[in-house]
Design a protein around this motif. Structure first.
Motif, PDB file in Angstrom:
ATOM      1  N   ASP A  89       0.829  -1.203   0.000  1.00  0.00           N
ATOM      2  CA  ASP A  89       0.000   0.000   0.000  1.00  0.00           C
ATOM      3  C   ASP A  89       0.872   1.266   0.000  1.00  0.00           C
ATOM      4  OD1 ASP A  89      -1.510   2.234   1.718  1.00  0.00           O
ATOM      5  OD2 ASP A  89      -3.006   1.000   0.674  1.00  0.00           O
ATOM      6  N   ARG A  90       0.734   2.042  -1.063  1.00  0.00           N
ATOM      7  CA  ARG A  90       1.556   3.250  -1.228  1.00  0.00           C
ATOM      8  C   ARG A  90       1.357   4.249  -0.086  1.00  0.00           C
ATOM      9  NH1 ARG A  90       0.407   7.752  -5.280  1.00  0.00           N
ATOM     10  NH2 ARG A  90      -1.428   6.468  -5.536  1.00  0.00           N
ATOM     11  N   MET A  91       0.124   4.438   0.367  1.00  0.00           N
ATOM     12  CA  MET A  91      -0.138   5.410   1.433  1.00  0.00           C
ATOM     13  C   MET A  91       0.520   4.969   2.744  1.00  0.00           C
ATOM     14  SD  MET A  91      -1.199   8.310   2.264  1.00  0.00           S
ATOM     15  CE  MET A  91      -2.117   8.785   0.826  1.00  0.00           C
ATOM     16  N   ASN A  92       0.463   3.696   3.055  1.00  0.00           N
ATOM     17  CA  ASN A  92       1.133   3.206   4.264  1.00  0.00           C
ATOM     18  C   ASN A  92       2.634   3.445   4.184  1.00  0.00           C
ATOM     19  OD1 ASN A  92      -1.217   2.299   5.525  1.00  0.00           O
ATOM     20  ND2 ASN A  92      -1.045   0.256   4.646  1.00  0.00           N
TER      21      ASN A  92
ATOM     22  N   ALA B  32       9.193   0.155  19.039  1.00  0.00           N
ATOM     23  CA  ALA B  32       9.531  -1.173  18.523  1.00  0.00           C
ATOM     24  C   ALA B  32      10.940  -1.178  17.937  1.00  0.00           C
ATOM     25  CB  ALA B  32       8.512  -1.607  17.477  1.00  0.00           C
ATOM     26  N   MET B  33      11.276  -0.136  17.184  1.00  0.00           N
ATOM     27  CA  MET B  33      12.620  -0.054  16.607  1.00  0.00           C
ATOM     28  C   MET B  33      13.670  -0.023  17.711  1.00  0.00           C
ATOM     29  SD  MET B  33      11.911   2.598  13.466  1.00  0.00           S
ATOM     30  CE  MET B  33      13.578   2.551  12.798  1.00  0.00           C
ATOM     31  N   GLY B  34      13.413   0.734  18.750  1.00  0.00           N
ATOM     32  CA  GLY B  34      14.353   0.805  19.865  1.00  0.00           C
ATOM     33  C   GLY B  34      14.534  -0.528  20.563  1.00  0.00           C
ATOM     34  N   ARG B  35      13.427  -1.227  20.813  1.00  0.00           N
ATOM     35  CA  ARG B  35      13.505  -2.548  21.457  1.00  0.00           C
ATOM     36  C   ARG B  35      14.304  -3.529  20.608  1.00  0.00           C
ATOM     37  NH1 ARG B  35       8.021  -1.598  22.290  1.00  0.00           N
ATOM     38  NH2 ARG B  35       7.446  -2.985  20.559  1.00  0.00           N
ATOM     39  N   VAL B  36      13.989  -3.546  19.324  1.00  0.00           N
ATOM     40  CA  VAL B  36      14.630  -4.505  18.433  1.00  0.00           C
ATOM     41  C   VAL B  36      16.116  -4.203  18.280  1.00  0.00           C
ATOM     42  CG1 VAL B  36      14.716  -5.258  16.023  1.00  0.00           C
ATOM     43  CG2 VAL B  36      12.525  -5.128  17.223  1.00  0.00           C
TER      44      VAL B  36
ATOM     45  N   PHE C  75       1.098  -2.736  14.926  1.00  0.00           N
ATOM     46  CA  PHE C  75      -0.177  -2.777  14.223  1.00  0.00           C
ATOM     47  C   PHE C  75      -0.509  -1.460  13.547  1.00  0.00           C
ATOM     48  CE2 PHE C  75      -0.142  -5.994  17.462  1.00  0.00           C
ATOM     49  CZ  PHE C  75      -0.549  -7.106  16.751  1.00  0.00           C
ATOM     50  N   LYS C  76      -1.205  -1.588  12.427  1.00  0.00           N
ATOM     51  CA  LYS C  76      -1.707  -0.435  11.680  1.00  0.00           C
ATOM     52  C   LYS C  76      -3.030  -0.005  12.304  1.00  0.00           C
ATOM     53  CE  LYS C  76       0.112  -2.230   7.336  1.00  0.00           C
ATOM     54  NZ  LYS C  76      -0.276  -2.826   6.053  1.00  0.00           N
ATOM     55  N   PRO C  77      -3.356   1.259  12.256  1.00  0.00           N
ATOM     56  CA  PRO C  77      -2.534   2.320  11.699  1.00  0.00           C
ATOM     57  C   PRO C  77      -1.302   2.568  12.574  1.00  0.00           C
ATOM     58  CG  PRO C  77      -4.478   3.274  12.730  1.00  0.00           C
ATOM     59  CD  PRO C  77      -4.626   1.771  12.788  1.00  0.00           C
ATOM     60  N   VAL C  78      -0.181   2.795  11.915  1.00  0.00           N
ATOM     61  CA  VAL C  78       1.087   2.958  12.615  1.00  0.00           C
ATOM     62  C   VAL C  78       1.138   4.312  13.306  1.00  0.00           C
ATOM     63  CG1 VAL C  78       3.593   3.059  12.339  1.00  0.00           C
ATOM     64  CG2 VAL C  78       2.254   1.472  10.946  1.00  0.00           C
ATOM     65  N   ALA C  79       1.440   4.281  14.584  1.00  0.00           N
ATOM     66  CA  ALA C  79       1.657   5.507  15.352  1.00  0.00           C
ATOM     67  C   ALA C  79       3.167   5.675  15.527  1.00  0.00           C
ATOM     68  CB  ALA C  79       0.975   5.422  16.712  1.00  0.00           C
TER      69      ALA C  79
ATOM     70  N   ARG D 205       7.382   6.502   5.834  1.00  0.00           N
ATOM     71  CA  ARG D 205       8.528   7.282   5.347  1.00  0.00           C
ATOM     72  C   ARG D 205       8.583   8.637   6.059  1.00  0.00           C
ATOM     73  NH1 ARG D 205      11.952   7.608   1.250  1.00  0.00           N
ATOM     74  NH2 ARG D 205      10.995   5.977  -0.001  1.00  0.00           N
ATOM     75  N   ASP D 206       7.452   9.314   6.155  1.00  0.00           N
ATOM     76  CA  ASP D 206       7.414  10.621   6.820  1.00  0.00           C
ATOM     77  C   ASP D 206       7.848  10.507   8.277  1.00  0.00           C
ATOM     78  OD1 ASP D 206       6.562  11.771   4.447  1.00  0.00           O
ATOM     79  OD2 ASP D 206       4.453  11.948   5.085  1.00  0.00           O
ATOM     80  N   MET D 207       7.422   9.455   8.956  1.00  0.00           N
ATOM     81  CA  MET D 207       7.811   9.252  10.349  1.00  0.00           C
ATOM     82  C   MET D 207       9.318   9.040  10.468  1.00  0.00           C
ATOM     83  SD  MET D 207       4.858   6.755  11.811  1.00  0.00           S
ATOM     84  CE  MET D 207       3.128   7.180  11.672  1.00  0.00           C
ATOM     85  N   LEU D 208       9.856   8.193   9.613  1.00  0.00           N
ATOM     86  CA  LEU D 208      11.288   7.897   9.675  1.00  0.00           C
ATOM     87  C   LEU D 208      12.131   9.110   9.317  1.00  0.00           C
ATOM     88  CD1 LEU D 208      11.307   4.301   8.180  1.00  0.00           C
ATOM     89  CD2 LEU D 208      11.632   4.956  10.568  1.00  0.00           C
ATOM     90  N   GLU D 209      11.649   9.926   8.384  1.00  0.00           N
ATOM     91  CA  GLU D 209      12.390  11.137   8.025  1.00  0.00           C
ATOM     92  C   GLU D 209      12.512  12.083   9.203  1.00  0.00           C
ATOM     93  OE1 GLU D 209      10.558  12.778   4.528  1.00  0.00           O
ATOM     94  OE2 GLU D 209      11.581  11.355   3.203  1.00  0.00           O
ATOM     95  N   VAL D 210      11.473  12.157  10.039  1.00  0.00           N
ATOM     96  CA  VAL D 210      11.518  13.005  11.233  1.00  0.00           C
ATOM     97  C   VAL D 210      12.703  12.606  12.110  1.00  0.00           C
ATOM     98  CG1 VAL D 210      10.320  13.488  13.417  1.00  0.00           C
ATOM     99  CG2 VAL D 210       9.058  13.572  11.252  1.00  0.00           C
TER     100      VAL D 210
END
Length: 128
Positions: free
Chosen positions: A9-12, A114-118, A103-107, A17-22
């Motif tokens: 899904d392009r929107m997801n 999750a990234m920090g834990r992993v 889970f989606k929608p991703v907050a 992407r916007d979150m990671l860019e922040v």
């Protein structure tokens, strides 16, 4: 940090992407599991984000393919990003080789937690 998001899904993909860019992370995209596996073959990633339900190969199968690798790419941290709410979903994802599930929608806070834990479990910092 270089992240590959395998999501049809392009929107997801755009939202993540916007979150990671922040956070200053770079994200590459794959619209299918097959495309994602090709990108893993030719590029190095610090983390994979993988949707479960995609046309063609599903995310669980893609994760198993990554984990079957005998090189360092087979140990890349993997987080499942899904809208699936099956009771045994987390256990199936972990059994396939995923490190975590969100889970989606991703907050943004859930993604970064999750990234920090992993990454902590892998002995790395969240963002370089």
């Amino acid at each position: 940090m270089n992240v590959l998001f395998i999501e049809d899904d392009r929107m997801n993909r755009r939202v993540v992407r916007d979150m990671l860019e922040v956070a200053g992370a770079d994200m590459e995209e794959a619209e299918s599991a097959e495309e994602g596996l090709r990108l893993v073959d030719i590029n190095d990633y610090d983390m994979l984000l993988v949707d479960l339900r995609m046309p063609g190969m599903d995310g669980i199968t893609a994760i198993r393919h990554v984990r079957a690798r005998e090189d360092a790419k087979g140990r890349v941290p993997i987080i499942v990003v899904t809208a699936d709410t099956a009771i045994d979903l987390r256990e199936r994802c972990i059994a396939a080789g995923a490190d975590d599930v969100i889970f989606k929608p991703v907050a943004m806070d859930n993604l970064f937690d999750a990234m920090g834990r992993v990454l902590a479990a892998h002995g790395d910092d969240l963002l370089e």
